[in-house]
Design a protein around this motif. Structure first.
Motif: not given
Length: 317
Positions: A290-291, A294, A298
């Protein structure tokens, strides 16, 4: 039907050493361990090095390495063979041969010191350990609150690892190259006198959960099994809670543990949250993915905000 052949070339002694399970003393051709299947203070778990067989005198059971894996992981025979095949391919340990050599234990008396000896613990500072925690998506402040930098000795060699203390003073030890523990093996609990509790198999899942909630504090109780074998030790703490939130691994061992937890705590509502990370082995793997998504998102947004340079000259539209 495809089956994974059993290879007797993997010694039980080596397999246990990879898991941080070491003999308390050795004799000619065999070693005596504290049983990994139950709690005890006097070693009664025998591994015959020559025949590559184990026997637990406390429960009257024994057998081959696949039989031991079935008990340790609470899995089926076919899953034990698959696990064993991974071990043969070197997946269980990145440095299997070196770890086996490092954690081989010399012949010692029953009253000698344990093979893995804790030397000291201090606040987390080493860049290698901090980097490993960062790679697992763990917020530094959370790691510092629950973990320590542990120095330990095996034979005459010294090592260091991330240490997560259990309720009896033993340590779960982790680094990029090592996964093990020191005696005594026990669960870890966080008691806020709440009527709700969250339960995890390993401490990395616990730290990942807190990192996902950061900066919100942990407002309920928590229990980390530090091994599914430790579930019976956690029942007295867990069963006093009306609601138990389970974040166990997405494998057969996790499903068996959930079923056993539900059976042993009939007065509690056991809520299974494994479906939230159904495509991943555990909560920490889900958090890492998930990170990563993300961060990729970004980066893509940053690229899209950059001004686009028009080429000089050319056709005007």
């Amino acid at each position: 039907m495809n089956t994974t052949p059993y290879s007797p070339r993997i010694p039980i002694r080596e397999y246990l050493a990879r898991r941080g399970i070491l003999p308390r003393y050795e004799r000619n051709g065999y070693g005596m361990y504290l049983s990994p299947l139950r709690e005890e203070r006097t070693p009664s778990f025998k591994v015959n090095y020559q025949k590559n067989l184990w026997y637990d005198f406390g429960i009257g059971e024994g057998g081959t390495l696949p039989a031991l894996i079935m008990r340790l992981e609470r899995c089926s025979r076919s899953e034990a063979f698959e696990h064993l095949q991974h071990a043969a391919e070197g997946v269980v340990s990145l440095l299997a041969a070196r770890i086996c050599e490092r954690y081989a234990v010399p012949t010692e008396s029953p009253h000698s010191q344990p093979a893995l000896r804790i030397l000291s613990d201090a606040p987390l500072r080493h860049p290698a350990l901090l980097g490993y925690l960062a790679s697992r998506g763990i917020v530094p402040g959370i790691a510092s609150a629950y973990c320590r930098e542990v120095r330990y000795q095996v034979r005459s060699r010294c090592f260091f690892a991330i240490g997560f203390r259990n309720d009896c003073g033993g340590w779960e030890l982790r680094s990029e190259r090592f996964k093990g523990s020191s005696s005594p093996k026990q669960i870890t609990t966080v008691d806020h006198q709440s009527d709700k509790v969250i339960v995890f198999e390993g401490f990395m899942d616990f730290l990942a959960c807190l990192s996902m909630k950061h900066p919100a504090p942990l407002g309920i109780d928590a229990a980390v099994l530090n091994s599914v074998v430790n579930l019976p030790k956690a029942i007295p703490f867990l069963e006093r809670h009306p609601t138990i939130h389970a974040f166990l691994d997405n494998d057969e061992a996790g499903r068996r543990t959930l079923a056993e937890l539900t059976r042993r705590c009939p007065r509690s509502q056991v809520i299974d949250h494994a479906h939230l990370y159904r495509d991943y082995k555990d909560l920490n793997d889900f958090w890492i993915a998930r990170r990563r998504l993300r961060n990729d998102s970004e980066e893509a947004k940053t690229e899209s905000r950059k001004p686009q340079l028009r080429p000089k000259g050319g056709m005007k539209v």
